[in-house]
Design an enzyme around this catalytic site. Structure first.
Site, PDB file in Angstrom:
ATOM      1  N   ASP A   8       0.877  -1.169   0.000  1.00  0.00           N
ATOM      2  CA  ASP A   8       0.000   0.000   0.000  1.00  0.00           C
ATOM      3  C   ASP A   8       0.916   1.221   0.000  1.00  0.00           C
ATOM      4  O   ASP A   8       1.544   1.534   1.009  1.00  0.00           O
ATOM      5  CB  ASP A   8      -0.887  -0.012   1.247  1.00  0.00           C
ATOM      6  CG  ASP A   8      -1.701   1.277   1.404  1.00  0.00           C
ATOM      7  OD1 ASP A   8      -1.666   2.122   0.483  1.00  0.00           O
ATOM      8  OD2 ASP A   8      -2.360   1.431   2.447  1.00  0.00           O
ATOM      9  N   LYS A  70       2.783  11.632  -3.373  1.00  0.00           N
ATOM     10  CA  LYS A  70       1.825  10.807  -4.127  1.00  0.00           C
ATOM     11  C   LYS A  70       0.840  11.706  -4.879  1.00  0.00           C
ATOM     12  O   LYS A  70       0.350  11.347  -5.944  1.00  0.00           O
ATOM     13  CB  LYS A  70       1.074   9.889  -3.162  1.00  0.00           C
ATOM     14  CG  LYS A  70       0.058   8.971  -3.815  1.00  0.00           C
ATOM     15  CD  LYS A  70      -0.466   7.982  -2.813  1.00  0.00           C
ATOM     16  CE  LYS A  70      -1.633   7.165  -3.323  1.00  0.00           C
ATOM     17  NZ  LYS A  70      -2.118   6.229  -2.293  1.00  0.00           N
ATOM     18  N   GLU A 147      -7.078   0.672  -4.463  1.00  0.00           N
ATOM     19  CA  GLU A 147      -7.065   0.578  -2.994  1.00  0.00           C
ATOM     20  C   GLU A 147      -8.379   0.078  -2.393  1.00  0.00           C
ATOM     21  O   GLU A 147      -8.359  -0.837  -1.562  1.00  0.00           O
ATOM     22  CB  GLU A 147      -6.639   1.924  -2.393  1.00  0.00           C
ATOM     23  CG  GLU A 147      -5.149   2.159  -2.598  1.00  0.00           C
ATOM     24  CD  GLU A 147      -4.699   3.612  -2.437  1.00  0.00           C
ATOM     25  OE1 GLU A 147      -5.498   4.443  -1.958  1.00  0.00           O
ATOM     26  OE2 GLU A 147      -3.556   3.901  -2.795  1.00  0.00           O
ATOM     27  N   ASP A 170     -13.174   4.868   1.506  1.00  0.00           N
ATOM     28  CA  ASP A 170     -11.732   4.946   1.791  1.00  0.00           C
ATOM     29  C   ASP A 170     -11.278   6.400   1.826  1.00  0.00           C
ATOM     30  O   ASP A 170     -11.096   7.032   0.790  1.00  0.00           O
ATOM     31  CB  ASP A 170     -10.973   4.156   0.701  1.00  0.00           C
ATOM     32  CG  ASP A 170      -9.460   4.134   0.929  1.00  0.00           C
ATOM     33  OD1 ASP A 170      -8.978   4.788   1.871  1.00  0.00           O
ATOM     34  OD2 ASP A 170      -8.764   3.456   0.154  1.00  0.00           O
TER      35      ASP A 170
HETATM   36  N1  LIG Z   1      -7.193   9.048  15.155  1.00  0.00           N
HETATM   37  C1  LIG Z   1      -7.239   9.766  14.034  1.00  0.00           C
HETATM   38  N2  LIG Z   1      -8.101  10.811  13.912  1.00  0.00           N
HETATM   39  C2  LIG Z   1      -8.135  11.557  12.788  1.00  0.00           C
HETATM   40  N3  LIG Z   1      -7.363  11.350  11.718  1.00  0.00           N
HETATM   41  C3  LIG Z   1      -6.497  10.317  11.779  1.00  0.00           C
HETATM   42  C4  LIG Z   1      -6.393   9.482  12.913  1.00  0.00           C
HETATM   43  N4  LIG Z   1      -5.445   8.536  12.678  1.00  0.00           N
HETATM   44  C5  LIG Z   1      -4.981   8.797  11.435  1.00  0.00           C
HETATM   45  N5  LIG Z   1      -5.601   9.871  10.888  1.00  0.00           N
HETATM   46  C6  LIG Z   1      -5.338  10.494   9.593  1.00  0.00           C
HETATM   47  O1  LIG Z   1      -5.354   9.521   8.583  1.00  0.00           O
HETATM   48  C7  LIG Z   1      -4.514   9.954   7.514  1.00  0.00           C
HETATM   49  C8  LIG Z   1      -3.635   8.810   7.095  1.00  0.00           C
HETATM   50  O2  LIG Z   1      -4.426   7.742   6.746  1.00  0.00           O
HETATM   51  P1  LIG Z   1      -3.863   6.542   5.873  1.00  0.00           P
HETATM   52  O3  LIG Z   1      -2.595   6.052   6.442  1.00  0.00           O
HETATM   53  O4  LIG Z   1      -4.965   5.601   5.684  1.00  0.00           O
HETATM   54  O5  LIG Z   1      -3.585   7.352   4.526  1.00  0.00           O
HETATM   55  P2  LIG Z   1      -2.714   6.960   3.286  1.00  0.00           P
HETATM   56  O6  LIG Z   1      -2.962   5.538   2.946  1.00  0.00           O
HETATM   57  O7  LIG Z   1      -1.324   7.380   3.517  1.00  0.00           O
HETATM   58  O8  LIG Z   1      -3.307   7.931   2.189  1.00  0.00           O
HETATM   59  P3  LIG Z   1      -4.058   7.629   0.806  1.00  0.00           P
HETATM   60  O9  LIG Z   1      -4.754   6.332   0.948  1.00  0.00           O
HETATM   61  O10 LIG Z   1      -4.987   8.791   0.665  1.00  0.00           O
HETATM   62  O11 LIG Z   1      -2.973   7.637  -0.202  1.00  0.00           O
HETATM   63  C9  LIG Z   1      -3.691  11.123   8.042  1.00  0.00           C
HETATM   64  O12 LIG Z   1      -4.180  12.323   7.483  1.00  0.00           O
HETATM   65  C10 LIG Z   1      -3.955  11.073   9.534  1.00  0.00           C
HETATM   66  O13 LIG Z   1      -3.946  12.350  10.116  1.00  0.00           O
HETATM   67 MG   LIG Z   2      -4.454   4.576   1.864  1.00  0.00          MG
END
Ligand SMILES: Nc1ncnc2c1ncn2[C@@H]1O[C@H](COP(=O)(O)OP(=O)(O)OP(=O)(O)O)[C@@H](O)[C@H]1O
Ligand SMILES: [Mg+2]
Length: 579
Positions: A8, A70, A147, A170
């Site tokens: 991922d 990204k 995804e 998502d």
């Molecule tokens: N407890 C929480 N409350 C609010 N937001 C959160 C919490 N935990 C994580 N996040 C938010 O989730 C986001 C990251 O999520 P995730 O890791 O799923 O994204 P990603 O896979 O990197 O991004 P994408 O899928 O969009 O490319 C960040 O913006 C983070 O601030």
């Molecule tokens: Mg993601």
């Protein structure tokens, strides 16, 4: 059988997983974390740092680091870092390379094959950029997987016997995707996907930062230009506050000084109601893609039997309550929302490698955008160019091959130009040009000579176009992969060679490096008496590292870790999960 990993590659966090006979499992990174922050830095010694250490460095030295690349995949944007420039493909390549190194260490041999996920709403150019990033990292992307489909696969793997219609919601750090998925008798069929390429938790964090800055008389963009250290620290504070507000009704944001140090003593208290009100206008943008995905799947909201939440931003109570309001039911979050995509990618990797654990599972996906060609239209004798003629409609199940017949518009027209577009507009200028080629050798004659254009869209979302002059059966084939704007094969080879030249820290030092960078960041957050203690501990640890005596290193490392666990306000566990 060589292992195939599932990756991922996220906007904020990335993860790698593999399929075991008991199901998919996350592969930990060099510091024992399950998520690797998608942050790249070049430290003062000119050495590349990736992941948690880079995220720590970013807080104190934003000028040495970059994140959120990204969002620039498939564009020509370049990022200057450590005296050179990096393309988004190279930056993503560095993250992938770090994940590959974790997998190599885990399996005890080099891993070269991977399934890599992208937002369902990534267009052709962004997908190609992801394939290029994989190559740069020394990986063959066996499959580019959407995804939300990956998330649905992870859920499907866990309860494949129940037939239902699932909506995968998502909301990650950078993108929003929604997919409607049908599960029946071990088959997982994506019916429709829609999304927003720029909508995610990072936007909430920046909005919060902008509002807090406003409350102390600063304007975000201006402050970013004049006091970048202040803004970098403010964003970190707001990220922490945003996550805290998912659990608590209020959170405190400490206002940094121009150097990004938390010494001003100024604090702003933010309530969950305030945060909700500030981000609501952004969150409202989820509705259109939901409506579109349901309409394309020919379903109404009440026909959705389950809503699955994926992505870290779905931890926000506001998001959960909006989803509940929209669907009239409680959404599910049975699997960890920031790991589920990597887990699904690992199951797909198992499908690619024909693993026994998944032999009964069948997965089908859809093309998220309409694909077609530019045509001219006749308005009462007046020919007008620039109209879009769809050949493969959006949300058609892939792989798919479709043919449409076109005709010359002038007498003795021996050539036509095929311009390939992706998008939903009636006019091509609002769609994305994927490539163009000429078909010549059309026999002389009146207007109306037929040319058949066939589009073949494969499981990775790679398009092949074939044109046939009907009268002569002459065929011209065009694979968009070779033509699309983006990195050419030569550019990829150069990037691979450049990557080899970059200095990196040895993997076995990752834990110590991360600890030191984290300590540097915490140092700036502490009052002076604690700073002295931390400084002593850091000196001791660095001396121990010099000594190369494992016992002394362990001893000092433990003292430093204990200190940080007591005094790091961020309580940053190495899993990379935000507190
Ligand atoms: N407890 C929480 N409350 C609010 N937001 C959160 C919490 N935990 C994580 N996040 C938010 O989730 C986001 C990251 O999520 P995730 O890791 O799923 O994204 P990603 O896979 O990197 O991004 P994408 O899928 O969009 O490319 C960040 O913006 C983070 O601030
Ligand atoms: Mg993601």
């Amino acid at each position: 059988m060589d292992p195939i990993i599932g990756i991922d590659l996220g906007t904020t966090n990335s993860a790698v997983a593999h399929l075991t006979p008991d199901g998919p499992q996350i592969i930990p990174n060099a510091i024992g974390g399950r998520l690797t922050p998608s942050v790249v830095g070049v430290d003062e010694s000119g050495t590349v740092v990736v992941g948690a250490a880079a995220r720590e460095l970013q807080v104190i030295r934003p000028d040495l680091c970059t994140a959120l690349f990204k969002r620039s995949m498939g564009t020509e944007r370049q990022v200057a870092l450590g005296g050179r420039t990096f393309s988004p493909e190279e930056l993503s390549g560095l993250v992938l390379r770090s994940l590959k190194a974790d997998a190599d260490a885990f399996f005890g041999k080099p891993v070269t094959r991977a399934v890599i996920t992208v937002p369902a709403y990534f267009n052709d150019r962004q997908r190609k950029a992801t394939l290029a990033a994989a190559k740069i990292a020394g990986l063959t992307a066996e499959r580019i997987l959407n995804e939300p489909t990956a998330a649905a696969i992870a859920y499907g793997f866990h309860d494949s016997r129940v037939d239902k219609t699932v909506l995968v919601f998502d909301l990650g750090g950078g993108t929003f995707d929604v997919s409607v998925v049908e599960l029946f008798e071990g088959t997982l069929e994506v019916r429709a996907s829609a999304g927003e390429a720029i909508l995610g938790g990072e936007d909430f964090t920046r909005t919060l930062a902008a509002r807090v800055l406003e409350s102390v008389g600063l304007q975000f963009e201006r402050a970013e230009a004049t006091t970048p250290l202040l803004v970098a620290r403010m964003i970190q504070q707001c990220e922490r506050a945003k996550c805290a507000l998912s659990r608590e009704p209020t959170a405190v944001v400490r206002v940094p000084d121009a150097n990004g140090e938390l010494t001003t003593g100024r604090e702003v208290t933010v309530t969950r109601e305030q945060l909700d009100a500030w981000v609501s206008p952004i969150l409202a943008r989820i509705e259109l893609p939901i409506r579109r995905a349901l309409a394309d799947a020919k379903l109404t909201r009440d026909k959705v039997s389950e809503v699955i939440l994926v992505g870290g931003a779905t931890r926000m109570p506001l998001v959960v309550s909006r989803v509940k309001e929209l669907f009239g039911k409680n959404p599910h979050q049975r699997l960890n929302p920031d790991e589920v995509v990597a887990l699904g990618a690992a199951v797909q990797a198992g499908l690619v490698g024909r693993a026994a654990a998944v032999e009964d599972l069948v997965v089908t996906d859809v093309a998220p955008f309409t694909l077609g060609v530019a045509i001219s239209k006749d308005f009462g004798g007046d020919q007008r160019d620039g109209y879009f003629s769809p050949i493969i409609d959006r949300n058609t199940t892939i792989p798919v091959s479709r043919v449409s017949r076109y005709a010359t518009v002038r007498a003795n027209q021996t050539t036509i130009s095929v311009q390939i577009y992706q998008g939903e507009s009636r006019r091509v200028e609002e769609n994305l040009l994927l490539g163009e080629f000429d078909v010549d050798g059309i026999p002389h004659g009146p207007a109306g000579q037929a040319v058949d254009i066939r589009f073949t869209y494969d499981l990775n979302g790679v398009l092949e176009v074939e044109a046939m002059v009907v009268a002569t059966k002459r065929i011209v084939t065009h694979i968009i992969a070779r033509h699309a704007k983006g990195l050419s094969d030569a550019q990829i080879r150069k990037a691979v060679a450049d990557m080899k030249k970059l200095k990196t820290h040895p993997r076995e030092e990752a834990v110590n490096r991360f600890l030191l960078t984290r300590a540097e960041r915490v140092f700036k957050e502490l009052p002076s008496d604690l700073r002295r203690d931390l400084s002593d501990l850091m000196d001791g640890f660095e001396t121990a590292l010099e000594s190369r005596n494992p016992e002394t290193i362990d001893q000092f490392r433990q003292s430093l870790e204990i200190f940080l666990s007591l005094h790091d306000p961020q309580d940053n566990d190495p899993s990379g999960n935000p507190a």
